[in-house]
Motif scaffolding. Structure first.
Motif, mmCIF file in Angstrom:
data_model
loop_
_atom_site.group_PDB
_atom_site.id
_atom_site.type_symbol
_atom_site.label_atom_id
_atom_site.label_comp_id
_atom_site.label_asym_id
_atom_site.label_seq_id
_atom_site.Cartn_x
_atom_site.Cartn_y
_atom_site.Cartn_z
ATOM 1 N N GLY A 272 -4.930 -4.173 -20.128
ATOM 2 C CA GLY A 272 -5.659 -5.301 -19.560
ATOM 3 C C GLY A 272 -5.044 -5.919 -18.326
ATOM 4 O O GLY A 272 -5.440 -7.010 -17.912
ATOM 5 N N LEU A 273 -4.093 -5.237 -17.679
ATOM 6 C CA LEU A 273 -3.454 -5.748 -16.466
ATOM 7 C C LEU A 273 -3.746 -4.795 -15.321
ATOM 8 O O LEU A 273 -3.640 -3.583 -15.460
ATOM 9 N N ARG A 274 -4.099 -5.368 -14.171
ATOM 10 C CA ARG A 274 -4.407 -4.515 -13.020
ATOM 11 C C ARG A 274 -3.518 -4.876 -11.846
ATOM 12 O O ARG A 274 -3.526 -6.011 -11.384
ATOM 13 N N ALA A 275 -2.786 -3.883 -11.377
ATOM 14 C CA ALA A 275 -1.970 -4.056 -10.175
ATOM 15 C C ALA A 275 -2.861 -3.909 -8.950
ATOM 16 O O ALA A 275 -3.993 -3.413 -9.037
ATOM 17 N N GLY A 276 -2.337 -4.324 -7.828
ATOM 18 C CA GLY A 276 -3.057 -4.152 -6.573
ATOM 19 C C GLY A 276 -3.076 -2.695 -6.155
ATOM 20 O O GLY A 276 -2.531 -1.813 -6.834
ATOM 21 N N ASP A 277 -3.694 -2.435 -5.028
ATOM 22 C CA ASP A 277 -3.783 -1.076 -4.507
ATOM 23 C C ASP A 277 -2.399 -0.527 -4.190
ATOM 24 O O ASP A 277 -1.481 -1.276 -3.822
ATOM 25 N N VAL A 278 -2.262 0.782 -4.305
ATOM 26 C CA VAL A 278 -1.009 1.457 -3.961
ATOM 27 C C VAL A 278 -0.864 1.453 -2.445
ATOM 28 O O VAL A 278 -1.799 1.797 -1.715
ATOM 29 N N GLN A 279 0.293 1.039 -1.992
ATOM 30 C CA GLN A 279 0.628 1.025 -0.574
ATOM 31 C C GLN A 279 1.675 2.107 -0.326
ATOM 32 O O GLN A 279 2.599 2.270 -1.122
ATOM 33 N N VAL A 280 1.551 2.814 0.786
ATOM 34 C CA VAL A 280 2.539 3.827 1.145
ATOM 35 C C VAL A 280 3.500 3.208 2.149
ATOM 36 O O VAL A 280 3.086 2.687 3.185
ATOM 37 N N ALA A 281 4.782 3.238 1.791
ATOM 38 C CA ALA A 281 5.824 2.723 2.684
ATOM 39 C C ALA A 281 6.469 3.917 3.397
ATOM 40 O O ALA A 281 5.946 5.029 3.358
ATOM 41 N N SER A 282 7.603 3.710 4.012
ATOM 42 C CA SER A 282 8.267 4.796 4.722
ATOM 43 C C SER A 282 8.804 5.844 3.754
ATOM 44 O O SER A 282 9.075 5.562 2.587
ATOM 45 N N LYS A 283 8.903 7.052 4.236
ATOM 46 C CA LYS A 283 9.478 8.186 3.505
ATOM 47 C C LYS A 283 8.782 8.444 2.176
ATOM 48 O O LYS A 283 9.407 8.792 1.190
ATOM 49 N N ASP A 284 7.466 8.227 2.156
ATOM 50 C CA ASP A 284 6.597 8.492 1.013
ATOM 51 C C ASP A 284 6.886 7.626 -0.211
ATOM 52 O O ASP A 284 6.496 7.951 -1.325
ATOM 53 N N VAL A 285 7.566 6.520 -0.015
ATOM 54 C CA VAL A 285 7.734 5.559 -1.112
ATOM 55 C C VAL A 285 6.387 4.880 -1.298
ATOM 56 O O VAL A 285 5.695 4.534 -0.335
ATOM 57 N N ARG A 286 5.984 4.691 -2.548
ATOM 58 C CA ARG A 286 4.685 4.112 -2.862
ATOM 59 C C ARG A 286 4.899 2.871 -3.713
ATOM 60 O O ARG A 286 5.732 2.865 -4.605
ATOM 61 N N LEU A 287 4.121 1.821 -3.428
ATOM 62 C CA LEU A 287 4.303 0.527 -4.081
ATOM 63 C C LEU A 287 2.975 -0.010 -4.601
ATOM 64 O O LEU A 287 1.945 0.138 -3.952
ATOM 65 N N ALA A 288 3.038 -0.659 -5.753
ATOM 66 C CA ALA A 288 1.874 -1.392 -6.268
ATOM 67 C C ALA A 288 2.411 -2.627 -6.982
ATOM 68 O O ALA A 288 3.360 -2.541 -7.763
ATOM 69 N N SER A 289 1.823 -3.767 -6.697
ATOM 70 C CA SER A 289 2.318 -5.033 -7.245
ATOM 71 C C SER A 289 1.290 -5.720 -8.121
ATOM 72 O O SER A 289 0.085 -5.534 -7.964
ATOM 73 N N ILE A 290 1.797 -6.542 -9.000
ATOM 74 C CA ILE A 290 0.987 -7.388 -9.863
ATOM 75 C C ILE A 290 1.680 -8.742 -9.929
ATOM 76 O O ILE A 290 2.898 -8.830 -9.774
ATOM 77 N N ARG A 291 0.908 -9.774 -10.125
ATOM 78 C CA ARG A 291 1.489 -11.119 -10.269
ATOM 79 C C ARG A 291 1.272 -11.603 -11.689
ATOM 80 O O ARG A 291 0.213 -11.380 -12.274
ATOM 81 N N ASP A 292 2.285 -12.290 -12.215
ATOM 82 C CA ASP A 292 2.136 -12.859 -13.556
ATOM 83 C C ASP A 292 1.358 -14.163 -13.473
ATOM 84 O O ASP A 292 0.861 -14.561 -12.411
ATOM 85 N N ARG A 293 1.231 -14.849 -14.577
ATOM 86 C CA ARG A 293 0.449 -16.089 -14.664
ATOM 87 C C ARG A 293 0.933 -17.172 -13.705
ATOM 88 O O ARG A 293 0.175 -18.037 -13.300
ATOM 89 N N ASP A 294 2.217 -17.141 -13.353
ATOM 90 C CA ASP A 294 2.791 -18.167 -12.478
ATOM 91 C C ASP A 294 2.880 -17.740 -11.019
ATOM 92 O O ASP A 294 3.263 -18.537 -10.171
ATOM 93 N N GLY A 295 2.589 -16.478 -10.735
ATOM 94 C CA GLY A 295 2.673 -15.985 -9.366
ATOM 95 C C GLY A 295 3.927 -15.190 -9.062
ATOM 96 O O GLY A 295 4.129 -14.774 -7.921
ATOM 97 N N ASN A 296 4.792 -14.957 -10.055
ATOM 98 C CA ASN A 296 5.939 -14.077 -9.849
ATOM 99 C C ASN A 296 5.402 -12.678 -9.548
ATOM 100 O O ASN A 296 4.434 -12.239 -10.164
ATOM 101 N N THR A 297 6.026 -11.987 -8.612
ATOM 102 C CA THR A 297 5.542 -10.675 -8.188
ATOM 103 C C THR A 297 6.373 -9.573 -8.820
ATOM 104 O O THR A 297 7.598 -9.546 -8.675
ATOM 105 N N ILE A 298 5.688 -8.663 -9.498
ATOM 106 C CA ILE A 298 6.324 -7.500 -10.096
ATOM 107 C C ILE A 298 5.799 -6.293 -9.340
ATOM 108 O O ILE A 298 4.587 -6.059 -9.280
ATOM 109 N N THR A 299 6.699 -5.519 -8.738
ATOM 110 C CA THR A 299 6.310 -4.353 -7.946
ATOM 111 C C THR A 299 6.827 -3.086 -8.611
ATOM 112 O O THR A 299 7.994 -3.012 -8.988
#
Length: 118
Positions: free
Chosen positions: A82-109
């Motif tokens: 039941g949790l949805r992270a944001g879209d996958v972002q491609v950073a440098s050297k093929d590192v890929r990131l996706a983040s989600i925020r908790d109820r308070d706005g803390n960011t988990i990547t």
């Protein structure tokens, strides 16, 4: 200095609601609740822990990063809970990131293709 464990601290406002949210994030209940109503801990690696603590004045300011082996698999697991992270972002050297925020706005990547040396 000889460090044996690393503990990342995530400040929240509401203990019970946040414990439930982090249980969904990790897929299991807290490993320890050393201070009921104030502090819960999840062991996420052999020596890596996440501490969730009530600290309203700091809630929403944490940045927590997890390097994972299969990013899409982890994101699908989150959606299944039941949790949805944001879209996958491609950073440098093929590192890929996706983040989600908790109820308070803390960011988990979640970081795919992380390596210790670039």
């Amino acid at each position: 200095m000889s460090v044996t464990h690393v503990l990342a601290v995530v400040p929240v406002r509401d203990f019970d609601a946040s414990v439930a949210w982090y249980e969904s994030l990790f897929g299991f209940p807290p490993t320890n609740i050393p201070m009921p109503g104030i502090l819960a801990e999840w062991r996420v690696t052999e020596n890596g822990w996440v501490q969730m603590t009530v600290a309203a004045e700091h809630a929403g300011t944490a940045l927590l990063n997890f390097a994972v082996d299969e990013l899409e698999w982890h994101l699908a697991e989150l959606e299944g809970r039941g949790l949805r992270a944001g879209d996958v972002q491609v950073a440098s050297k093929d590192v890929r990131l996706a983040s989600i925020r908790d109820r308070d706005g803390n960011t988990i990547t979640f970081i795919g293709n992380f390596r210790e040396k670039y």
